[in-house]
Structure formats: C-alpha cells, structure tokens
Design an enzyme around this catalytic site. Structure first.
Site, PDB file in Angstrom:
ATOM      1  N   GLY A  43      -9.060   4.372  -7.631  1.00 43.15           N
ATOM      2  CA  GLY A  43      -7.781   3.679  -7.565  1.00 43.15           C
ATOM      3  C   GLY A  43      -6.819   4.286  -6.568  1.00 43.15           C
ATOM      4  O   GLY A  43      -7.202   4.731  -5.484  1.00 43.15           O
ATOM      5  N   VAL A  44      -5.555   4.326  -6.949  1.00 42.17           N
ATOM      6  CA  VAL A  44      -4.511   4.826  -6.050  1.00 42.17           C
ATOM      7  C   VAL A  44      -4.718   6.311  -5.737  1.00 42.17           C
ATOM      8  O   VAL A  44      -4.430   6.763  -4.623  1.00 42.17           O
ATOM      9  CB  VAL A  44      -3.103   4.548  -6.622  1.00 42.17           C
ATOM     10  CG1 VAL A  44      -2.780   5.427  -7.821  1.00 42.17           C
ATOM     11  CG2 VAL A  44      -2.041   4.710  -5.550  1.00 42.17           C
ATOM     12  N   ASP A  45      -5.245   7.063  -6.675  1.00 41.64           N
ATOM     13  CA  ASP A  45      -5.514   8.488  -6.468  1.00 41.64           C
ATOM     14  C   ASP A  45      -6.487   8.677  -5.305  1.00 41.64           C
ATOM     15  O   ASP A  45      -6.238   9.457  -4.382  1.00 41.64           O
ATOM     16  CB  ASP A  45      -6.069   9.088  -7.768  1.00 41.64           C
ATOM     17  CG  ASP A  45      -6.166  10.607  -7.761  1.00 41.64           C
ATOM     18  OD1 ASP A  45      -5.592  11.251  -6.869  1.00 41.64           O
ATOM     19  OD2 ASP A  45      -6.820  11.148  -8.673  1.00 41.64           O
ATOM     20  N   GLY A  99      -4.380   1.542 -14.180  1.00 41.42           N
ATOM     21  CA  GLY A  99      -5.706   1.287 -13.618  1.00 41.42           C
ATOM     22  C   GLY A  99      -6.780   1.663 -14.619  1.00 41.42           C
ATOM     23  O   GLY A  99      -6.824   1.140 -15.735  1.00 41.42           O
ATOM     24  N   VAL A 100      -7.616   2.626 -14.238  1.00 42.72           N
ATOM     25  CA  VAL A 100      -8.726   3.027 -15.103  1.00 42.72           C
ATOM     26  C   VAL A 100      -8.257   3.633 -16.423  1.00 42.72           C
ATOM     27  O   VAL A 100      -9.018   3.658 -17.387  1.00 42.72           O
ATOM     28  CB  VAL A 100      -9.690   4.009 -14.386  1.00 42.72           C
ATOM     29  CG1 VAL A 100     -10.378   3.334 -13.226  1.00 42.72           C
ATOM     30  CG2 VAL A 100      -8.985   5.265 -13.941  1.00 42.72           C
ATOM     31  N   ASN A 132      -5.392  12.431 -11.845  1.00 43.48           N
ATOM     32  CA  ASN A 132      -6.073  12.845 -13.067  1.00 43.48           C
ATOM     33  C   ASN A 132      -5.805  14.341 -13.247  1.00 43.48           C
ATOM     34  O   ASN A 132      -5.320  15.002 -12.326  1.00 43.48           O
ATOM     35  CB  ASN A 132      -7.571  12.501 -13.005  1.00 43.48           C
ATOM     36  CG  ASN A 132      -8.276  13.215 -11.866  1.00 43.48           C
ATOM     37  OD1 ASN A 132      -8.263  14.443 -11.781  1.00 43.48           O
ATOM     38  ND2 ASN A 132      -8.894  12.451 -10.980  1.00 43.48           N
ATOM     39  N   ASP A 163       0.853  -1.185   0.000  1.00 42.48           N
ATOM     40  CA  ASP A 163       0.000   0.000   0.000  1.00 42.48           C
ATOM     41  C   ASP A 163       0.893   1.240   0.000  1.00 42.48           C
ATOM     42  O   ASP A 163       1.588   1.503   0.976  1.00 42.48           O
ATOM     43  CB  ASP A 163      -0.881  -0.039   1.252  1.00 42.48           C
ATOM     44  CG  ASP A 163      -1.796   1.157   1.403  1.00 42.48           C
ATOM     45  OD1 ASP A 163      -1.727   2.097   0.578  1.00 42.48           O
ATOM     46  OD2 ASP A 163      -2.594   1.160   2.362  1.00 42.48           O
ATOM     47  N   ILE A 164       0.869   1.989  -1.069  1.00 49.39           N
ATOM     48  CA  ILE A 164       1.755   3.151  -1.199  1.00 49.39           C
ATOM     49  C   ILE A 164       1.479   4.211  -0.131  1.00 49.39           C
ATOM     50  O   ILE A 164       2.368   4.966   0.240  1.00 49.39           O
ATOM     51  CB  ILE A 164       1.685   3.750  -2.630  1.00 49.39           C
ATOM     52  CG1 ILE A 164       2.912   4.625  -2.903  1.00 49.39           C
ATOM     53  CG2 ILE A 164       0.374   4.498  -2.846  1.00 49.39           C
ATOM     54  CD1 ILE A 164       3.112   4.980  -4.355  1.00 49.39           C
TER      55      ILE A 164
END
EC number: 3.1.1.106
Length: 180
Positions: free
Chosen positions: A33-35, A124-125, A25, A11-12
C-alpha cells in the site's frame, strides 16, 4: 483561527509539503500500500533511516509515530505512524488511531513543520472501516489545529474516490471551504 484542512485525490509521494505521513507497520521496513509506495519513491535512504530508528528504539507500536528524512521525496521529512489493525472495534482501535494522528501532528509541530499530508491510516490491509477512520482523522486533526498554531495546514491525500468523498463530506460538515 479556523484550521486549514484540505483533501485531495492523489499520490502522497508527490506532495510538496514539509512532511508526509506514512501509514507504516511496526517494523518500519516498508510493506504494501502507501507504505511500499513511499519507500519506493523515497529511495534507499528512507529504508536506511528506518533501520537506524529500529536499532535505536525497536519496533514502533500501534498509535506511535517516528520521524525520518524524506530521501528522494519532495517533502522535507516523513512521519511513520503505525495505526491499529481492525479487529471489530473492541480492542481500543479508535483510541489507538486517534493517538497515531495526534502523535503525527505533535511531531510535525515539534520539528517546526508548517504543512503536512496524511494518507487514510489503517484503511488498507489493516482493514479499518473507511468511514469510521475518516471521522477519527478529521475530528482529531480539527481539534488539534483548533488549539495549536502548528502545523498551519493539513492535507488529507486520498487514494480512491470513495475515501475522497468521505473526507469531503466530513470537512464540509465542519465548515471547511474545500478547493475542488
């Protein structure tokens, strides 16, 4: 000196490094996601910092990156990088992704950060094929660290086993000794 590059499955948002990279984005306002995970873990200060950047600079185009405080994260700062959306590879996606990684490394170095962690940007997306994205990430980071003294260590933080194995294979091919 051989670049210090490592890869982990994890997990970042829990990384104790100077700076983590967010696969953002263009709006910088958080997302999936990660964002989304980074924004949730960092708390409201991160969103406020991103709003300030937006007011000053507008949206962050693909390939570019900006730096903010880290809020409640254990890192000192967050670099928000906007990767390309995958359109089949004929819209300069590879060069845009490479530019995003390079800009992150440059921002970390310019701000005196020695350690940093990357997610798999655009996979991801945004739909970038994982193997192609991993190759660009490893090649770009390796080239940069071979020429520059900072950052001193980069860790790729993989969300899933498939991505972890891709990075492990690529780094092993580069002669990196991995801690497994």
């Amino acid at each position: 000196m051989k670049p210090q590059i490592d890869v982990i499955h994890g997990d970042i948002t829990t990384m104790h490094v100077d700076v983590i990279v967010n696969a953002a984005n263009p709006s910088l306002m958080g997302g999936g996601g990660v964002d989304g995970a980074i924004h949730r873990a960092a708390g409201p200060q991160l969103l406020e910092a991103c709003k300030t950047v937006r007011q000053q600079q507008g949206e962050c185009p693909p390939g570019h990156a900006v730096i903010t405080l880290a809020g409640d994260l254990p890192a000192k700062a967050v670099i928000h990088a906007v990767g390309p959306i995958w359109h089949g590879g004929d819209r300069h996606e590879a060069s845009i992704l490479e530019e995003a990684y390079r800009n992150c490394l440059r921002l970390a170095a310019d701000n005196g950060y020695k350690t940093m962690a990357f997610p798999a940007i655009s996979t991801g997306v945004y739909g970038y094929p994982k193997a192609a994205a991993a190759t660009i990430a490893v090649d770009t980071v390796y080239r940069y660290l071979s020429l520059k003294p900072m950052p001193e260590k980069v860790t790729f933080v993989c969300f899933d086993e498939e991505t972890l194995h891709l990075y492990q294979r690529l780094l092993t091919q580069r002669g990196q000794e991995l801690e497994i």
